[in-house]
Scaffold this motif. Structure first.
Motif, PDB file in Angstrom:
ATOM      1  N   ALA A 189     -50.558 -51.855 -36.022  1.00  0.00           N
ATOM      2  CA  ALA A 189     -50.483 -50.568 -35.813  1.00  0.00           C
ATOM      3  C   ALA A 189     -49.519 -49.989 -34.715  1.00  0.00           C
ATOM      4  O   ALA A 189     -49.054 -49.012 -35.229  1.00  0.00           O
ATOM      5  N   LYS A 190     -48.977 -50.830 -33.809  1.00  0.00           N
ATOM      6  CA  LYS A 190     -48.015 -50.490 -32.810  1.00  0.00           C
ATOM      7  C   LYS A 190     -46.654 -50.195 -33.827  1.00  0.00           C
ATOM      8  O   LYS A 190     -45.781 -49.544 -33.482  1.00  0.00           O
ATOM      9  N   LEU A 191     -46.626 -51.299 -34.794  1.00  0.00           N
ATOM     10  CA  LEU A 191     -45.190 -51.355 -35.457  1.00  0.00           C
ATOM     11  C   LEU A 191     -45.378 -49.996 -36.248  1.00  0.00           C
ATOM     12  O   LEU A 191     -44.110 -49.682 -36.430  1.00  0.00           O
ATOM     13  N   LYS A 192     -46.202 -49.507 -36.692  1.00  0.00           N
ATOM     14  CA  LYS A 192     -46.211 -48.329 -37.782  1.00  0.00           C
ATOM     15  C   LYS A 192     -45.701 -47.182 -36.917  1.00  0.00           C
ATOM     16  O   LYS A 192     -45.106 -46.212 -37.395  1.00  0.00           O
ATOM     17  N   GLU A 193     -46.121 -47.192 -35.390  1.00  0.00           N
ATOM     18  CA  GLU A 193     -45.734 -46.129 -34.907  1.00  0.00           C
ATOM     19  C   GLU A 193     -44.202 -46.505 -34.382  1.00  0.00           C
ATOM     20  O   GLU A 193     -43.732 -45.109 -34.248  1.00  0.00           O
ATOM     21  N   THR A 194     -43.887 -47.508 -34.032  1.00  0.00           N
ATOM     22  CA  THR A 194     -42.630 -47.611 -33.426  1.00  0.00           C
ATOM     23  C   THR A 194     -41.570 -47.670 -34.634  1.00  0.00           C
ATOM     24  O   THR A 194     -40.244 -46.991 -34.168  1.00  0.00           O
ATOM     25  N   PHE A 195     -41.839 -48.088 -35.600  1.00  0.00           N
ATOM     26  CA  PHE A 195     -40.811 -48.282 -36.824  1.00  0.00           C
ATOM     27  C   PHE A 195     -41.564 -47.513 -38.117  1.00  0.00           C
ATOM     28  O   PHE A 195     -41.886 -48.145 -38.892  1.00  0.00           O
ATOM     29  N   PRO A 196     -41.795 -46.053 -38.139  1.00  0.00           N
ATOM     30  CA  PRO A 196     -42.491 -45.707 -39.159  1.00  0.00           C
ATOM     31  C   PRO A 196     -41.741 -45.761 -40.350  1.00  0.00           C
ATOM     32  O   PRO A 196     -40.568 -45.584 -40.473  1.00  0.00           O
ATOM     33  N   LEU A 197     -42.232 -46.114 -41.583  1.00  0.00           N
ATOM     34  CA  LEU A 197     -41.987 -46.088 -43.030  1.00  0.00           C
ATOM     35  C   LEU A 197     -41.843 -44.807 -43.524  1.00  0.00           C
ATOM     36  O   LEU A 197     -42.689 -43.852 -43.426  1.00  0.00           O
ATOM     37  N   THR A 198     -41.057 -44.638 -44.674  1.00  0.00           N
ATOM     38  CA  THR A 198     -41.216 -43.250 -45.639  1.00  0.00           C
ATOM     39  C   THR A 198     -40.899 -43.767 -47.058  1.00  0.00           C
ATOM     40  O   THR A 198     -40.912 -45.000 -47.199  1.00  0.00           O
ATOM     41  N   SER A 199     -41.098 -42.856 -47.595  1.00  0.00           N
ATOM     42  CA  SER A 199     -41.146 -43.065 -49.121  1.00  0.00           C
ATOM     43  C   SER A 199     -39.733 -43.867 -49.819  1.00  0.00           C
ATOM     44  O   SER A 199     -39.817 -44.420 -50.973  1.00  0.00           O
ATOM     45  N   ALA A 200     -38.795 -43.770 -49.079  1.00  0.00           N
ATOM     46  CA  ALA A 200     -37.299 -44.383 -49.269  1.00  0.00           C
ATOM     47  C   ALA A 200     -37.320 -45.775 -48.859  1.00  0.00           C
ATOM     48  O   ALA A 200     -36.506 -46.466 -49.532  1.00  0.00           O
ATOM     49  N   ASP A 201     -38.469 -46.190 -48.298  1.00  0.00           N
ATOM     50  CA  ASP A 201     -38.247 -47.565 -47.807  1.00  0.00           C
ATOM     51  C   ASP A 201     -38.921 -48.666 -48.607  1.00  0.00           C
ATOM     52  O   ASP A 201     -39.472 -48.061 -49.591  1.00  0.00           O
ATOM     53  N   ILE A 226     -50.830 -52.903 -43.159  1.00  0.00           N
ATOM     54  CA  ILE A 226     -51.110 -51.917 -41.958  1.00  0.00           C
ATOM     55  C   ILE A 226     -49.993 -51.001 -41.653  1.00  0.00           C
ATOM     56  O   ILE A 226     -50.086 -49.955 -41.419  1.00  0.00           O
ATOM     57  N   TRP A 227     -48.771 -51.772 -41.630  1.00  0.00           N
ATOM     58  CA  TRP A 227     -47.454 -50.825 -41.323  1.00  0.00           C
ATOM     59  C   TRP A 227     -47.236 -49.981 -42.527  1.00  0.00           C
ATOM     60  O   TRP A 227     -46.935 -48.757 -42.320  1.00  0.00           O
ATOM     61  N   SER A 228     -47.536 -50.232 -43.848  1.00  0.00           N
ATOM     62  CA  SER A 228     -47.235 -49.114 -44.831  1.00  0.00           C
ATOM     63  C   SER A 228     -48.492 -48.325 -45.317  1.00  0.00           C
ATOM     64  O   SER A 228     -48.072 -47.531 -46.398  1.00  0.00           O
ATOM     65  N   GLU A 229     -49.318 -48.379 -44.648  1.00  0.00           N
ATOM     66  CA  GLU A 229     -50.744 -47.730 -44.877  1.00  0.00           C
ATOM     67  C   GLU A 229     -50.482 -46.331 -45.007  1.00  0.00           C
ATOM     68  O   GLU A 229     -49.607 -45.606 -44.156  1.00  0.00           O
ATOM     69  N   ASP A 230     -50.650 -45.368 -46.128  1.00  0.00           N
ATOM     70  CA  ASP A 230     -50.789 -44.178 -46.324  1.00  0.00           C
ATOM     71  C   ASP A 230     -49.128 -43.606 -46.396  1.00  0.00           C
ATOM     72  O   ASP A 230     -48.660 -42.666 -46.429  1.00  0.00           O
ATOM     73  N   VAL A 231     -48.306 -44.886 -46.780  1.00  0.00           N
ATOM     74  CA  VAL A 231     -46.881 -44.519 -47.034  1.00  0.00           C
ATOM     75  C   VAL A 231     -46.732 -44.843 -48.357  1.00  0.00           C
ATOM     76  O   VAL A 231     -46.833 -45.978 -49.086  1.00  0.00           O
TER      77      VAL A 231
END
Length: 151
Positions: free
Chosen positions: A37-49, A65-70
């Protein structure tokens, strides 16, 4: 293009080694879930990833978890690991390093694309027990196929 390599968050097999290395199919611990979950906050993903994960539960959980809702590309592929060095025969590979089967991945992680064209034994045994020449042949074939799929 930037490529970022991320290992999985804390999983059950890392808590009390060497005994915990005998755990087959280790999942993330509560600490590991928090790390993902912290990874998701620290390195947020976008639809281009694109996220490419190895076929172990802990890496798929971390990537989920990292890519949830992306709405990014999510791929699971047995050629991205785990591969231990020195290379050991399958009967000596640690239980914690065995891959999930393609069937299990399709059932439990359906939001990940996977290389359905690979034989089930590649999913089951992963790349850990492949001889070097077989590993290189598969890697080269997949590289050529990915250029055709993702121009």
């Amino acid at each position: 293009m930037e490529i970022v390599f991320i290992r999985h968050a804390q999983a059950e097999h890392t808590v009390r080694p060497p005994a915990s290395l005998q755990i087959p199919d280790p999942a993330l611990t509560e600490t590991g879930i928090g790390q993902a979950a912290k990874l998701k906050e620290t390195f947020p993903l976008t639809s281009a990833d694109a996220v490419i994960a190895s076929p172990t539960r802990r890496t798929l959980q971390t990537a989920s978890i990292w890519s949830e809702d992306v709405l990014c590309v999510k791929i699971v592929h047995p050629l991205v690991g785990p591969r231990m060095f020195p290379l050991l025969p399958l009967e000596f590979a640690l239980p914690c390093h065995r891959s999930l089967s393609g069937k299990t991945i399709r059932r439990e992680f359906p939001h990940f694309e996977h290389a359905a064209h690979l034989a089930e034994h590649v999913w089951q045994y992963g790349i850990n027990a492949l001889p070097d020449h077989s590993f290189h042949a598969l890697a080269n074939a997949e590289q050529a196929a990915s250029v055709r799929r993702y121009p």
